[in-house]
Structures are given as C-alpha cells and as structure tokens.
Design a protein around this motif. Structure first.
Motif, PDB file in Angstrom:
ATOM      1  N   PHE A 154      19.459  -4.691   1.093  1.00  0.00           N
ATOM      2  CA  PHE A 154      19.559  -4.373  -0.332  1.00  0.00           C
ATOM      3  C   PHE A 154      18.176  -4.092  -0.926  1.00  0.00           C
ATOM      4  N   PHE A 155      17.171  -4.826  -0.506  1.00  0.00           N
ATOM      5  CA  PHE A 155      15.822  -4.668  -1.049  1.00  0.00           C
ATOM      6  C   PHE A 155      15.003  -3.636  -0.279  1.00  0.00           C
ATOM      7  N   SER A 156      15.411  -3.347   0.947  1.00  0.00           N
ATOM      8  CA  SER A 156      14.727  -2.344   1.764  1.00  0.00           C
ATOM      9  C   SER A 156      15.793  -1.528   2.491  1.00  0.00           C
ATOM     10  N   PRO A 157      16.241  -0.408   1.922  1.00  0.00           N
ATOM     11  CA  PRO A 157      17.390   0.323   2.474  1.00  0.00           C
ATOM     12  C   PRO A 157      17.208   0.833   3.901  1.00  0.00           C
ATOM     13  N   GLY A 198       0.808  -1.214   0.000  1.00  0.00           N
ATOM     14  CA  GLY A 198       0.000   0.000   0.000  1.00  0.00           C
ATOM     15  C   GLY A 198       0.841   1.263   0.000  1.00  0.00           C
ATOM     16  N   PHE A 199       0.548   2.150   0.958  1.00  0.00           N
ATOM     17  CA  PHE A 199       1.247   3.433   0.991  1.00  0.00           C
ATOM     18  C   PHE A 199       2.727   3.279   1.335  1.00  0.00           C
ATOM     19  N   LEU A 200       3.112   2.239   2.059  1.00  0.00           N
ATOM     20  CA  LEU A 200       4.524   2.038   2.382  1.00  0.00           C
ATOM     21  C   LEU A 200       5.330   1.583   1.176  1.00  0.00           C
ATOM     22  N   GLU A 201       4.673   0.936   0.231  1.00  0.00           N
ATOM     23  CA  GLU A 201       5.383   0.424  -0.940  1.00  0.00           C
ATOM     24  C   GLU A 201       5.950   1.544  -1.794  1.00  0.00           C
ATOM     25  N   GLU A 202       5.337   2.726  -1.743  1.00  0.00           N
ATOM     26  CA  GLU A 202       5.772   3.850  -2.566  1.00  0.00           C
ATOM     27  C   GLU A 202       6.781   4.752  -1.857  1.00  0.00           C
ATOM     28  N   THR A 203       7.147   4.444  -0.617  1.00  0.00           N
ATOM     29  CA  THR A 203       8.064   5.290   0.133  1.00  0.00           C
ATOM     30  C   THR A 203       9.506   4.836  -0.081  1.00  0.00           C
ATOM     31  N   CYS A 204      10.424   5.595   0.529  1.00  0.00           N
ATOM     32  CA  CYS A 204      11.853   5.273   0.413  1.00  0.00           C
ATOM     33  C   CYS A 204      12.259   4.054   1.222  1.00  0.00           C
ATOM     34  N   LEU A 205      11.275   3.391   1.818  1.00  0.00           N
ATOM     35  CA  LEU A 205      11.575   2.186   2.582  1.00  0.00           C
ATOM     36  C   LEU A 205      12.007   1.037   1.685  1.00  0.00           C
ATOM     37  N   PHE A 206      11.522   1.026   0.437  1.00  0.00           N
ATOM     38  CA  PHE A 206      11.760  -0.121  -0.433  1.00  0.00           C
ATOM     39  C   PHE A 206      12.521   0.277  -1.697  1.00  0.00           C
ATOM     40  N   TYR A 207      12.999  -0.750  -2.362  1.00  0.00           N
ATOM     41  CA  TYR A 207      13.862  -0.630  -3.535  1.00  0.00           C
ATOM     42  C   TYR A 207      13.193   0.129  -4.673  1.00  0.00           C
ATOM     43  N   GLY A 208      11.888  -0.084  -4.888  1.00  0.00           N
ATOM     44  CA  GLY A 208      11.203   0.500  -6.031  1.00  0.00           C
ATOM     45  C   GLY A 208      11.120   2.009  -6.010  1.00  0.00           C
ATOM     46  N   PRO A 253       6.079  -7.736 -10.815  1.00  0.00           N
ATOM     47  CA  PRO A 253       6.542  -6.627 -11.661  1.00  0.00           C
ATOM     48  C   PRO A 253       7.755  -5.909 -11.086  1.00  0.00           C
ATOM     49  N   CYS A 254       7.851  -5.844  -9.761  1.00  0.00           N
ATOM     50  CA  CYS A 254       9.041  -5.297  -9.086  1.00  0.00           C
ATOM     51  C   CYS A 254       9.434  -6.290  -8.000  1.00  0.00           C
ATOM     52  N   TRP A 255      10.130  -7.330  -8.417  1.00  0.00           N
ATOM     53  CA  TRP A 255      10.370  -8.442  -7.503  1.00  0.00           C
ATOM     54  C   TRP A 255      11.299  -8.051  -6.348  1.00  0.00           C
ATOM     55  N   GLU A 256      12.188  -7.083  -6.537  1.00  0.00           N
ATOM     56  CA  GLU A 256      13.064  -6.649  -5.439  1.00  0.00           C
ATOM     57  C   GLU A 256      12.249  -6.049  -4.291  1.00  0.00           C
ATOM     58  N   THR A 257      11.254  -5.240  -4.637  1.00  0.00           N
ATOM     59  CA  THR A 257      10.407  -4.660  -3.597  1.00  0.00           C
ATOM     60  C   THR A 257       9.627  -5.736  -2.862  1.00  0.00           C
ATOM     61  N   GLN A 258       9.159  -6.737  -3.581  1.00  0.00           N
ATOM     62  CA  GLN A 258       8.368  -7.785  -2.932  1.00  0.00           C
ATOM     63  C   GLN A 258       9.238  -8.671  -2.035  1.00  0.00           C
ATOM     64  N   VAL A 259      10.497  -8.906  -2.426  1.00  0.00           N
ATOM     65  CA  VAL A 259      11.411  -9.617  -1.519  1.00  0.00           C
ATOM     66  C   VAL A 259      11.683  -8.764  -0.281  1.00  0.00           C
ATOM     67  N   GLY A 260      11.858  -7.447  -0.487  1.00  0.00           N
ATOM     68  CA  GLY A 260      12.031  -6.557   0.660  1.00  0.00           C
ATOM     69  C   GLY A 260      10.827  -6.559   1.580  1.00  0.00           C
ATOM     70  N   GLN A 261       9.616  -6.682   1.020  1.00  0.00           N
ATOM     71  CA  GLN A 261       8.410  -6.762   1.854  1.00  0.00           C
ATOM     72  C   GLN A 261       8.394  -8.038   2.681  1.00  0.00           C
ATOM     73  N   CYS A 276      11.029  -0.912 -12.062  1.00  0.00           N
ATOM     74  CA  CYS A 276      11.349  -0.111 -10.879  1.00  0.00           C
ATOM     75  C   CYS A 276      12.814  -0.284 -10.537  1.00  0.00           C
ATOM     76  N   GLY A 277      13.294   0.640  -9.719  1.00  0.00           N
ATOM     77  CA  GLY A 277      14.647   0.531  -9.213  1.00  0.00           C
ATOM     78  C   GLY A 277      15.672   1.216 -10.085  1.00  0.00           C
ATOM     79  N   PRO A 278      16.877   1.425  -9.556  1.00  0.00           N
ATOM     80  CA  PRO A 278      17.933   2.117 -10.322  1.00  0.00           C
ATOM     81  C   PRO A 278      18.602   1.264 -11.386  1.00  0.00           C
TER      82      PRO A 278
END
Length: 728
Positions: free
Chosen positions: A559-562, A238-248, A485-493, A631-633
């Motif tokens: 790495f997936f959640s800085p 949700g709203f946390l997925e779009e913050t600087c908490l995650f890789y995306g 679609p953004c597997w790094e963010t989902q691993v970080g979750q 997503c991601g750099p």
C-alpha cells in the motif's frame, strides 16, 4: 454339522471341521440366520456384528446387508458401472483390460439406440474431458522449476521439497499482486505521463488546508556525494523517493480520458483490497486441498505404510535417474513415518512421574521463550525510537557509516533478533521431547510469532511517532507533519529497507558462512572444532519463516510502496536459486525427516497468520490515521477510507439505499445468523461423513480379517485331505 459338534467347538476357538462340499459353503445371506454353526458364522466380521446386535438391535438388518457374502466385489462394481456407464469414464475403474474392453463394447452398443442429440452430447462430453486431460498434462510440463523441485525431492525428501514448492507459490502470488497494482494504479499513470494515450492528469483541487500541512521538502539539489546514491538505493530516499516506487509519487486526483475520468484514489484503495482478498482466497484454497490430504493420511498409519510400499511407485518412470530419485523419495518418507511411530510408542510408555517431569520442564522452557520474545520486542522498540529521532540530521554532518547505521538500525535489530531467536528455540525444542513433525510446527509457530510480531512492533512504533507530536501541536494537520510530512512514503521506505536488508543477509550468510563452512568441513575435518561444528543442515522452520517474513513485509508495504510486490518477486526468485545451490553443495540431508503432507498445510497456515497480522496495521492506517496533506492521492480526505463514502454518494439514490441497507445492522445481524446456521449444518454434515468413513474402514478391516481366516481354514482343510488315510 450337528448342534453337539457346534457346542464342542465354540465360535471363539474353532476346532477341526470335517470337509464339506463346496455347495454347502454357498455365501448366501441365509447363513446368518440358519441355526447350524458353520465356517461363515465363525468369521471375525460375523462375530463383531453379533456383539453389536446385543447392544444395537435396530442395526441387525443393516449389519447383515453390509457384510453380505454373496455381494462380491465384482458384482457390486459392475452394478455401479452399469448405473454410471453413461456419465463416468471407464478409465477410472480398477479393472483389467478385458473387462474394460467389454464395458466399452457395451457403451458402443448403447450408442446405437440413442438419439442424435444424446449421441452428440456424449461425444462432446468425451471430447471435452479428453481436451481437459491433455491441457492439464501440458500445464504440468510448463510448471515453474518442475525439474529442479523433483530433483530436490529425490535427494532430500518431500519435506525440503515442500519448502521449494511453497517458495514457488509465493513467486506466483507476488507476480499476480504486482499485475493487479500495475493494471489499476501504475498503467493509467504511465500511459498519461508518456503521452501514449490521449489523456491528461486531473490535479487534486485545492482545499481549505493550512499551508504548513502541504509542505513536503524533497532532497536538496546541488553537490551530492557519490556514496549518497548508495544510501538512497539501500534506503529508498533521495532520487528513489520521487519515483513511482512510493506512495508520494501518485499525487493526482485521476486520469481524464476521452469518454470518462479514471478515479485514481478509488483505484488505489481497490487495488489494496483486491490483492489482500486474492491472497486470502488463494491461500485458503490451497490450505483446504492440503487439509484434505492431511486428514486422509493421518487417520491410519498402517495404511500410509501400505500405500508407500505397495502403491507408491510411479510406473510412468522410464529413466534410471528418475527411478533413483523416486527410490530416494520413498525411502525418506518411510524414515519419517518410522521416526514418528517410535516417538509415539515412547509417549505411550511414559509413566506418571515422567509425564509430570516433562510437562514441568516444558512450562519452564516456555517461560524462557516468553522472556526472549519480550526482550526482542523492547529492543526493536528502542531502536525504532532512536532511529526516528536521529534520522533527520543532514548527511554532511555525519560520516557514511554512521548515516547508514542510523537508517538501518531497526532493520539490523530485527534481523539480529530473527537470526538469534531461531537458534535459541531450536536448542530449547530438543529438551521438550516432541515428535519431529510437531517440533517443526511448534518451532515455526514460535518463530513466526517472533518474526511477524517484530514487524507489527515496528509499524505500531512508527504509528505512535506519527500521531504523537510532543510539544508540537497535531491539531493543525492531525499528525506529526514536522517529522513526517509524507508519512505513508516513510513507512514504505521502512518496508523497503526491511525487504532489501533481508535479501542482503540471506546472500551474505550463504556466501560467507555456508560455503566456507562446507570447505572447512571437507578439507579440515580432522580438527575437533570443525567436527563439533559439523556440516550444514537445511533447517526447514528457519527457511520457511524467512520467506513468510518477507511476504508479510510485502503485504504491509504494497500500500505504501506499490512496486514492492515486483521487488518481492525478484527477491524470491533469487532466494530460490541461492537456496538450491546452498542445499545441493553445502547442506546434507537432515537425520530427522519430515513428511510433506503435514508441512504443506502448516506452511500455508503460517502464511495465513502472516496475512491476518498484515491486515491489522493496514486497516488502522487506512481508517484511523489521517492521510498526509502534502502527498498522495488522498490529500483531500481525512482518512483513506473516506473515498468509499464519497464514491457511494455519487450513485443513484436507489443504489445508495441498497448499499446503506446492506451495510446496516439490520442486514448484518440476520446475515450473521444465517451464516452460523449454514456453518452448523456443514459441521453436522462433516460429522456424519466422518462416521460413515469410520464404518467403512471398520468394514474393510473386517473383510481383510475374513480373508485371512478363510485362507487359514482352506489351508487346514487341504492339509486334512492330504493327511487323511487312503482306506477312508
């Protein structure tokens, strides 16, 4: 004394000797070569050297000089001080005040004959040493939780104190890791986002990538249920997925300042390498220090008793409360030593039948342990597959509890496995008949394999789902873009959920299990069921594995959640105070005590194992699995590691040749051979040092026996003088 009298009284059984004048007892080296047998030739050290001379003739001269009676301790020490008087401090020598004053006067006299430059160097050296000593003294007072940990040491022993010191180390480690990631990744983004500096974002240039691979559907806007925010907070969606908490969130190519462009993909990768390298170096440094202490203290058990009884007291203690704490700490240490000595004697007295029986039982119990581990791994695998297949349902199609259960199913199964298996291992270990210290280490090894392997099973299960598409073709994007679609963010979750759920379980167990258990044991002690349950003990292996498990999650997930290291820092701070309250108010001292000198080193060794296991999935994800294109750099790179060759290609040609040469096999093979030779040299040097230490310990033992023997002979001579008739 004649030769006939010497033959009447052999050296092995000394008889009564006539009283001799003290001049005849001169401790000269000629006594070792003179034919008449006297008291000095009956010393245990001399007889030991005489036996060695028959087998090793070449050491005759060396043995005579090693035990030279004329070389007294004071003369040897004074000679050593005279050599090092200019470079060493007098404070380090074990001398009385008058001797130290005399040596200080010698130093001051020598200063007059030195040049001004030498005087300034010596004065500046002393000033610097004094400053370093004061600085170290001040840093000890600024140490985090110093008073709390000392209080725990006095009440519950150094074994439990080592756990809290280990927890403090992890707090500092995660804080430094967060600062590294913040400085390299987050700070440039925040400075540009909030217009603090004159900088702009450099967007990722478009590449010939299929549009389907760049689709990243975020949470839908509109009417949102209230409990959705709770789910988002607990799961990172949700709203946390779009913050600087995650890789995306870091889908930019860099930050352009006035004079240079900051390469964010390279900085992102370097921050990961930096915190892993820092963790490795810090852990190895602390492990080496603990290994040295462990090696020194494990050589001689009698020496450990003497050090605790005769030299274990801290004479700087002035308050009564601190004295009581120190008494309690020494008492617990002695109890641990005596318990291990009892187990050691029991093992030495075993018969062959008992040895066969205990080893057969251990083999059977280890088979049970392997079966338990296999069952836990399969359960985690099935739970992860089920959760990933059903987590994409819409929230409005399921109730609140069902959705939360689906999201947290792998975390729940892992937590249940981590909660049940230590109890099974604790029951099994009691039948294997090990010493208390070895029980702790073996239980920790089994539990660490269980806990850390569960994380690896989860990560590799996710990796298999990411790279396998079933009927859907993965050739277009290189991974399952439809589900991830953004597997790094989902691993970080997933790592975020493990971290949060682990903290919730620790708080829940402390509040709803430990405290009610203490109340029942205190006020309902007459019930037989409560008596069987008993008061809570502070289990060192389980608690250590809990924080190592959390730290391994942090290493993988950073790495997936800085921002995960910052969450881990807050988590460990909360755990410290929660565990301290639980220890002081709900737990009792364990009847089986453990020594901190072994525990500190072994805790760090377990943490090092966790770091090595964390590097494996990170390396595979950065080097083998294709990066997300949505997503991601690293959207313009096939893998995360490709940013390194791209950066090297921008170097000058000479520097590129140097880098390629260093990374080639032609450089790696000779470098590896040189490292092996250096390692063999240090191994041989360590073996030589160990043999010297053994010889010095033998010499110390012989000197103590010589002193006892001489005291016995002097006592006999005094008794003979008193019993001699006056007419003689």
């Amino acid at each position: 004394m004649s030769e006939s009298s010497a033959s009447a009284h052999p050296p092995g059984r000394p008889g009564r000797q006539p009283f001799t004048h003290p001049e005849n007892l001169s401790l000269d080296s000629s006594c070792f070569s003179s034919p008449p047998v006297n008291v000095l030739q009956e010393l245990p050290s001399y007889r030991s050297i005489a036996r060695k001379r028959t087998t090793i003739p070449t050491r005759e001269k060396q043995s005579g000089t090693l035990l030279k009676p004329t070389d007294s301790y004071s003369s040897q020490l004074e000679g050593g001080i005279a050599e090092n008087l200019n470079s060493q401090s007098i404070r380090k020598y074990a001398l009385n005040i008058s001797e130290k004053r005399r040596l200080r006067n010698i130093q001051q006299t020598q200063m007059k004959y030195l040049s001004e430059w030498d005087q300034w160097k010596r004065y500046s050296s002393k000033s610097w040493q004094r400053f370093i000593g004061k600085a170290r003294e001040m840093t000890t007072h600024l140490e985090l939780w110093r008073k709390d940990i000392r209080g725990i040491e006095g009440k519950f022993g150094t074994g439990i104190q080592s756990y809290f010191s280990f927890l403090r180390f992890l707090v500092l480690l995660n804080l430094v890791i967060f600062l590294i990631i913040f400085m390299l990744v987050l700070l440039p983004v925040l400075l540009t986002k909030y217009n603090i500096t004159n900088s702009t974002f450099v967007l990722i240039p478009s590449k010939d990538t299929d549009v389907q691979c760049t689709v990243y559907p975020l949470s839908s806007s509109g009417l949102i249920y209230f409990y959705s925010y709770i789910i988002d907070l607990l799961s990172g969606t949700g709203f946390l997925e779009e913050t600087c908490l995650f890789y995306g969130h870091y889908t930019i190519d860099g930050v352009k300042f006035q004079n240079f462009t900051y390469d964010l993909p390279l900085a992102y990768l370097l921050s990961t390498i930096a915190y892993l390298a820092l963790s490795l170096l810090w852990i190895v440094k602390r492990s080496v220090e603990g290994f040295k202490i462990n090696l020194i203290r494990s050589e001689e058990h009698f020496q450990s008793y003497c050090n605790k009884i005769f030299a274990g007291w801290d004479f700087c203690i002035t308050s009564r409360s601190m004295a009581d704490l120190k008494h309690g700490s020494l008492r617990y240490e002695l109890r641990a030593d005596l318990e291990e000595e009892r187990i050691r004697q029991k093992i030495a007295e075993r018969t062959s039948e008992e040895t066969i029986r205990i080893y057969s039982l251990r083999l059977f119990l280890n088979c049970i342990v392997l079966a338990v581990l296999a069952a836990c791994f399969y359960a985690i695998y099935r739970a992860t597959i089920f959760s990933q297949e059903h987590m994409k349902k819409e929230i409005d199609k399921m109730v609140f509890g069902e959705n939360l259960l689906i999201l947290y199913l792998p975390s729940i199964v892992i937590t249940l496995a981590n909660f049940i298996t230590p109890m099974i291992f604790a029951k099994i270990i009691h039948y294997e008949d090990y010493s208390p210290g070895f029980e702790v280490r073996l239980t920790i090894l089994r539990c660490v394999f269980m806990r850390l392997a569960t994380i690896c099973v989860l990560v590799f299960t996710l990796g298999s789902k990411i790279t396998s598409c079933g009927d859907y073709s993965c050739e277009l994007c290189g991974y399952n873009q439809k589900l991830y679609p953004c597997w790094e963010t989902q691993v970080g979750q997933e790592m975020y959920k493990l971290m949060i759920f682990d903290l919730i379980i620790i708080l829940a167990v402390t509040l709803f299990v430990d405290f009610p258990r203490k109340i029942l044991v205190t006020y309902c002690s007459s019930w037989k069921l409560i008596q069987c349950w008993g008061q809570q003990e502070f289990a060192i292996p389980d608690n250590v594995l809990g924080i190592v498990y959390g730290q391994t999650i942090c290493w993988i997930g950073a790495f997936f959640s800085p921002l995960l290291p910052a969450i881990a820092t807050l988590k460990f701070i909360i755990i410290f105070y929660v565990k301290e309250m639980s220890l002081l108010y709900t737990c009792r001292p364990s009847p089986r005590q453990f020594r901190a000198s072994n525990s500190n080193f072994f805790f760090l060794l377990v943490l090092l194992i966790g770091l090595c296991l964390a590097v494996i999935p990170l390396t595979i994800s950065m080097a083998r699995i294709p990066s997300s294109k949505a997503c991601g750099p690293f959207t313009n790179f096939n893998t995360t590691w490709e940013v390194v060759p791209k950066t090297v290609s921008t170097f000058p040609s000479s520097l590129q040749s140097l880098v390629h040469g260093v990374t080639s096999e032609a450089f790696a093979v000779p470098f590896f051979m040189i490292i092996c030779l250096v390692m063999f040299y240090f191994i041989a040097l360590a073996g030589a040092h160990k043999r010297v230490v053994v010889q010095l310990r033998e010499q110390l033992s012989l000197e103590s026996r010589d002193k006892r023997y001489l005291i016995q002979k002097l006592t006999e001579a005094q008794r003979d003088m008193k019993n001699r008739p006056d007419w003689q």
